[in-house]
Design a protein around this motif. Sequence first.
Motif, mmCIF file in Angstrom:
data_model
loop_
_atom_site.group_PDB
_atom_site.id
_atom_site.type_symbol
_atom_site.label_atom_id
_atom_site.label_comp_id
_atom_site.label_asym_id
_atom_site.label_seq_id
_atom_site.Cartn_x
_atom_site.Cartn_y
_atom_site.Cartn_z
ATOM 1 N N LYS A 1 24.088 -152.039 5.548
ATOM 2 C CA LYS A 1 23.181 -151.286 6.421
ATOM 3 C C LYS A 1 23.098 -149.828 5.968
ATOM 4 N N LEU A 2 24.294 -149.292 5.696
ATOM 5 C CA LEU A 2 24.395 -147.885 5.287
ATOM 6 C C LEU A 2 23.690 -147.654 3.946
ATOM 7 N N THR A 3 23.817 -148.646 3.046
ATOM 8 C CA THR A 3 23.165 -148.544 1.731
ATOM 9 C C THR A 3 21.645 -148.515 1.910
ATOM 10 N N THR A 4 21.148 -149.394 2.783
ATOM 11 C CA THR A 4 19.701 -149.428 3.065
ATOM 12 C C THR A 4 19.259 -148.081 3.631
ATOM 13 N N HIS A 5 20.075 -147.547 4.530
ATOM 14 C CA HIS A 5 19.771 -146.256 5.159
ATOM 15 C C HIS A 5 19.743 -145.143 4.109
ATOM 16 N N PHE A 6 20.755 -145.161 3.235
ATOM 17 C CA PHE A 6 20.849 -144.145 2.175
ATOM 18 C C PHE A 6 19.677 -144.272 1.196
ATOM 19 N N LYS A 7 19.310 -145.526 0.897
ATOM 20 C CA LYS A 7 18.206 -145.782 -0.028
ATOM 21 C C LYS A 7 16.902 -145.232 0.564
ATOM 22 N N GLN A 8 16.701 -145.504 1.858
ATOM 23 C CA GLN A 8 15.500 -145.005 2.534
ATOM 24 C C GLN A 8 15.481 -143.479 2.548
ATOM 25 N N LYS A 9 16.659 -142.918 2.799
ATOM 26 C CA LYS A 9 16.805 -141.456 2.845
ATOM 27 C C LYS A 9 16.458 -140.860 1.473
ATOM 28 N N PHE A 10 16.920 -141.540 0.430
ATOM 29 C CA PHE A 10 16.684 -141.061 -0.932
ATOM 30 C C PHE A 10 15.200 -141.190 -1.302
ATOM 31 N N VAL A 11 14.618 -142.339 -0.982
ATOM 32 C CA VAL A 11 13.196 -142.564 -1.295
ATOM 33 C C VAL A 11 12.326 -141.550 -0.543
ATOM 34 N N ALA A 12 12.741 -141.226 0.691
ATOM 35 C CA ALA A 12 11.970 -140.290 1.514
ATOM 36 C C ALA A 12 11.913 -138.882 0.921
ATOM 37 N N LEU A 13 12.781 -138.607 -0.034
ATOM 38 C CA LEU A 13 12.780 -137.271 -0.659
ATOM 39 C C LEU A 13 11.554 -137.062 -1.556
ATOM 40 N N THR A 14 10.932 -138.173 -1.981
ATOM 41 C CA THR A 14 9.707 -138.053 -2.785
ATOM 42 C C THR A 14 8.536 -137.857 -1.830
ATOM 43 N N PRO A 15 7.834 -136.724 -1.950
ATOM 44 C CA PRO A 15 6.792 -136.451 -0.944
ATOM 45 C C PRO A 15 5.556 -137.338 -1.057
ATOM 46 N N TYR A 16 4.954 -137.602 0.094
ATOM 47 C CA TYR A 16 3.651 -138.294 0.119
ATOM 48 C C TYR A 16 2.554 -137.279 -0.193
ATOM 49 N N LYS A 17 2.855 -136.017 0.175
ATOM 50 C CA LYS A 17 1.898 -134.933 -0.074
ATOM 51 C C LYS A 17 1.716 -134.766 -1.582
ATOM 52 N N PRO A 18 0.606 -134.204 -2.019
ATOM 53 C CA PRO A 18 0.406 -134.024 -3.457
ATOM 54 C C PRO A 18 1.462 -133.118 -4.083
ATOM 55 N N TYR A 19 1.860 -133.470 -5.273
ATOM 56 C CA TYR A 19 2.806 -132.621 -6.011
ATOM 57 C C TYR A 19 2.553 -132.751 -7.504
ATOM 58 N N ILE A 20 3.095 -131.807 -8.260
ATOM 59 C CA ILE A 20 2.878 -131.816 -9.708
ATOM 60 C C ILE A 20 4.221 -131.751 -10.440
ATOM 61 N N VAL A 21 4.302 -132.474 -11.550
ATOM 62 C CA VAL A 21 5.502 -132.445 -12.392
ATOM 63 C C VAL A 21 5.098 -131.874 -13.755
ATOM 64 N N VAL A 22 5.795 -130.839 -14.182
ATOM 65 C CA VAL A 22 5.469 -130.214 -15.469
ATOM 66 C C VAL A 22 6.627 -130.398 -16.449
ATOM 67 N N ASN A 23 6.296 -130.938 -17.607
ATOM 68 C CA ASN A 23 7.289 -131.171 -18.661
ATOM 69 C C ASN A 23 7.169 -130.032 -19.684
ATOM 70 N N THR A 24 8.157 -129.151 -19.709
ATOM 71 C CA THR A 24 8.056 -127.972 -20.591
ATOM 72 C C THR A 24 8.431 -128.290 -22.045
ATOM 73 N N THR A 25 9.124 -129.397 -22.278
ATOM 74 C CA THR A 25 9.502 -129.734 -23.659
ATOM 75 C C THR A 25 8.283 -130.222 -24.445
ATOM 76 N N TYR A 26 7.502 -131.085 -23.808
ATOM 77 C CA TYR A 26 6.325 -131.626 -24.497
ATOM 78 C C TYR A 26 5.005 -131.131 -23.923
ATOM 79 N N ASN A 27 5.063 -130.160 -23.014
ATOM 80 C CA ASN A 27 3.868 -129.512 -22.452
ATOM 81 C C ASN A 27 2.830 -130.496 -21.906
ATOM 82 N N ARG A 28 3.294 -131.279 -20.952
ATOM 83 C CA ARG A 28 2.428 -132.247 -20.275
ATOM 84 C C ARG A 28 2.614 -132.040 -18.762
#
Lengths: 235, 258
Positions: A75-102
């Motif tokens: 149960k706790l693992t499921t809870h932790f997994k949900q908690k972890f997944v919830a950290l990724t926002p539904y709102k728009p966001y951007i990821v910038v890779n500075t090594t390969y400039n993408r």
Amino acid sequence: METTDIHNENTTDSKRGFSYKLLFLKITILLCLPITILLASFTIEPLAEYTLKQHNQDTTETVTKKKQTKKAVEKLTTHFKQKFVALTPYKPYIVVNTTYNRFKLYKNRKLIRTGFCSTGSYTLLKSQNKREWIFQTPKGLHKIQGKITSPVWRRPDWSFIEEGLPVPSKDDPSRWEAGVLGDYAMSIGNGFLIHGTIYKRFLGMPVTHGCIRMNDEDLKAVYNTLEISSMVYIF
Amino acid sequence: MNKSLKIFLLTAIAIFALTIVTYSVLKIISVDRMLNSFEKDYANSPSFQKQPIEFSGSDSSSKEIFMQFAYYNALLEASKSDSISLVLDIKDSIASLLIKGVTVHKAHIDKIKISPLFKAVEPKILYNALSSPFIIANQKSSIPKRPLMVKIAPRDTSEYVPDIIPDTTDITPVNFTLETSTGIIIRIFEMPPSSKTVINLTHFVKEETRTIFRDLPKIVTLKVPEYHPYIYLKMDRKDAKMIYRAIPQKALVVIKIE
């Protein structure tokens, strides 16, 4: 002579008596042994059974306890997994890779756009009077702090120094330069911006002073998607 | 053959054999010591709301559940950090970069080799160890962390030379070593090797030489050398480069083994 005979008879009797005793002892032992074993088995068996029962009871208890712990951890693992997944926002966001400039633009946790950009050149600029600047894009988590259209660039000191120009006063009009940052700019804090560029041929290369440059179409899409306080992940 | 030469050769062989035997024995002892210290270091179970969640996985399914719990616990711990963390999912062959709980990059691991210590250690200890992120204490690499280019500002406009297009040719082999504060060595090799020459091995030859020179005085004085549990990974050079450049000096590493 008589005395001797009597003595001999007595000895034989005593000898006979002794052998009877020994025989009796032997029989007793022989009889007692199975009886003892039988009795012992009668006693030991229930005792063993009881112990085994006790042991089984313990094991059952442990098994139940283990099952309970397993369920709780599940149960706790499921809870932790949900908690972890919830950290990724539904709102728009951007990821910038500075090594390969993408860059990768996300909305509702789905990748909606990807493209080239330019990030910090990792140049260490040393001025004649020993001032230093490192042109790198700051890694980690940032937020969109401001959005503007038709931005005008206010040239910082290093911009003059790297071209061998004298540094003007803070309010000098020569510091203001229009049309070099594209149509839109988004601030991510500490003077760093996501903006357009006139040096489009350098996109995909590390050439900037720390800002993130994009082409016009990508910049427009990013500007229209990201909101104030949208997350900017730079790695 | 000369008699003195014979004696010399025999003595040399004897010394060599003795050194190997001593080294092997001391290495075995060092593994045992490491196992003991690992068990001592990770005797405490992770806790939730101040309640320790102790490992009690007797069968494989419950063991997997406990290991999953340890993994998510470590991920949440790493997500609290503001800096970029590295997640090594050995089970699913995935290496990823994490910023505040968001996976910003995922890379496939082509080949994995892990220290037998991870298999020898008790599941309970492994569960305890993997339930929180490891901290990187040392990093060594064949490429610089920040590819700094020094530029001296011109005195005046006559000295000014506009920036030329940066050299983006990617030829340097990407191999790096991360050492956690608990002594676990994580080595990442590029795959396939960009060059089959010695250059590709330079980083690891250097590292191995350093280890030998560190162990040698201990062997001579019959002291037990250090044993470091290791995780060797091979992945695409682009991914390896991205990971090395992204993670900070004291980065957190989450490891999932089973």
